[in-house]
Design a protein around this motif. Structure first.
Motif, PDB file in Angstrom:
ATOM      1  N   UNK A  19      35.228  51.502  39.343  1.00  0.00           N
ATOM      2  CA  UNK A  19      33.969  50.822  39.025  1.00  0.00           C
ATOM      3  C   UNK A  19      34.109  49.301  39.190  1.00  0.00           C
ATOM      4  N   UNK A  20      35.137  48.739  38.606  1.00  0.00           N
ATOM      5  CA  UNK A  20      35.279  47.281  38.654  1.00  0.00           C
ATOM      6  C   UNK A  20      35.640  46.772  40.041  1.00  0.00           C
ATOM      7  N   UNK A  21      36.397  47.536  40.807  1.00  0.00           N
ATOM      8  CA  UNK A  21      36.670  47.142  42.189  1.00  0.00           C
ATOM      9  C   UNK A  21      35.376  47.166  42.993  1.00  0.00           C
TER      10      UNK A  21
ATOM     11  N   UNK B 162      50.602  39.850  45.265  1.00  0.00           N
ATOM     12  CA  UNK B 162      49.704  39.658  44.123  1.00  0.00           C
ATOM     13  C   UNK B 162      49.263  38.199  44.076  1.00  0.00           C
ATOM     14  N   UNK B 163      47.947  37.956  43.981  1.00  0.00           N
ATOM     15  CA  UNK B 163      47.478  36.570  43.887  1.00  0.00           C
ATOM     16  C   UNK B 163      48.139  35.836  42.724  1.00  0.00           C
TER      17      UNK B 163
ATOM     18  N   UNK C 169      43.293  45.424  48.835  1.00  0.00           N
ATOM     19  CA  UNK C 169      43.793  44.130  48.350  1.00  0.00           C
ATOM     20  C   UNK C 169      43.069  43.654  47.100  1.00  0.00           C
ATOM     21  N   UNK C 170      42.615  44.603  46.287  1.00  0.00           N
ATOM     22  CA  UNK C 170      41.997  44.247  45.008  1.00  0.00           C
ATOM     23  C   UNK C 170      42.685  44.934  43.833  1.00  0.00           C
TER      24      UNK C 170
ATOM     25  N   UNK D 221      42.097  43.817  40.189  1.00  0.00           N
ATOM     26  CA  UNK D 221      42.693  44.528  39.060  1.00  0.00           C
ATOM     27  C   UNK D 221      44.210  44.418  39.139  1.00  0.00           C
ATOM     28  N   UNK D 222      44.832  44.063  38.033  1.00  0.00           N
ATOM     29  CA  UNK D 222      46.286  44.046  37.919  1.00  0.00           C
ATOM     30  C   UNK D 222      46.683  45.163  36.967  1.00  0.00           C
TER      31      UNK D 222
END
Length: 163
Positions: free
Chosen positions: A84-86, A150-151, A140-141, A92-93
Motif C-alpha cells: 500500500x505505501x509503496x 539504500x538511500x 528501488x522503494x 520502505x526500510x
C-alpha cells in the motif's frame, strides 16, 4: 507506541480492545472467508461505528476493488501494508522482518503466549511474502538495512533505530 496505520485480517489483533482505548490509528481490515465471524462481531461494536464514520476504517479485499473497498495487493498483513505505501510513493526500510524464521512468534496470533513451531501454512505465507518483497525491491522503494543501494536518509534512520 500507537501506530498511525494498522493492517490486519483480525486474526492476531484484539481490535475491540484497540477501539475501546480510542486509538488514533487508521485501520485497514482485510475481509476474507476465514474472518467473517470476527467482522460480524466487530460490526456490532459501537466504537467501531464511530471509527468507520470518520474514515478510520479502510476495508480491503484481495479481489476486485469497489467504491468502498480497496485492494492493497500483498498477501500477509505486513506485505499488504508495504504494498500500500509503496503504491503511494513511499520508500520502505525493512527492520525486524525474519522471513526465514524457524518458529512463529508469540505476537503473530492471539492467544499465543510463547513462540510456537513453524507450520507448513505459515512457511508458505512467508515464502509468498519473500517473493513479494523481492519483486518490490526491484522498484528501488523497498530496502533492507544492509544493501549499499539504500538511500542515505534511510540508512541514517536505520543506524539510529539499530543502535
Amino acid at each position: 507506541i500507537i501506530p498511525d496505520y494498522i493492517f490486519s485480517d483480525l486474526d492476531g489483533l484484539d481490535l475491540k480492545k484497540l477501539l475501546d482505548e480510542q486509538i488514533s490509528s487508521t485501520i485497514f481490515i482485510l475481509a476474507h472467508g476465514d474472518n467473517i465471524s470476527n467482522i460480524q462481531t466487530l460490526l456490532k461494536n459501537d466504537t467501531f461505528s464511530k471509527y468507520s464514520d470518520i474514515g478510520k476504517i479502510i476495508w480491503c479485499t484481495q479481489g476486485k476493488p469497489s467504491s468502498n473497498w480497496i485492494n492493497t495487493l500483498g498477501f500477509t498483513d505486513g506485505d499488504r501494508g508495504i504494498c500500500y505505501f509503496i503504491s503511494k510513493g513511499c520508500e520502505i526500510l525493512l527492520l525486524g522482518y525474519d522471513l526465514q524464521a524457524k518458529r512463529i512468534g508469540r505476537w503473530s496470533k492471539i492467544p499465543h503466549s510463547t513462540d510456537s513451531p513453524m507450520t507448513p501454512r505459515k512457511k508458505l505465507k512467508l515464502r509468498i511474502a519473500t517473493d513479494i518483497f523481492e519483486n518490490l525491491k526491484k522498484s528501488n522503494r523497498l530496502f533492507s538495512p544492509t544493501p549499499k543501494n539504500v538511500p542515505s536518509k534511510l540508512m541514517r534512520i536505520a543506524d539510529f533505530l539499530l543502535n
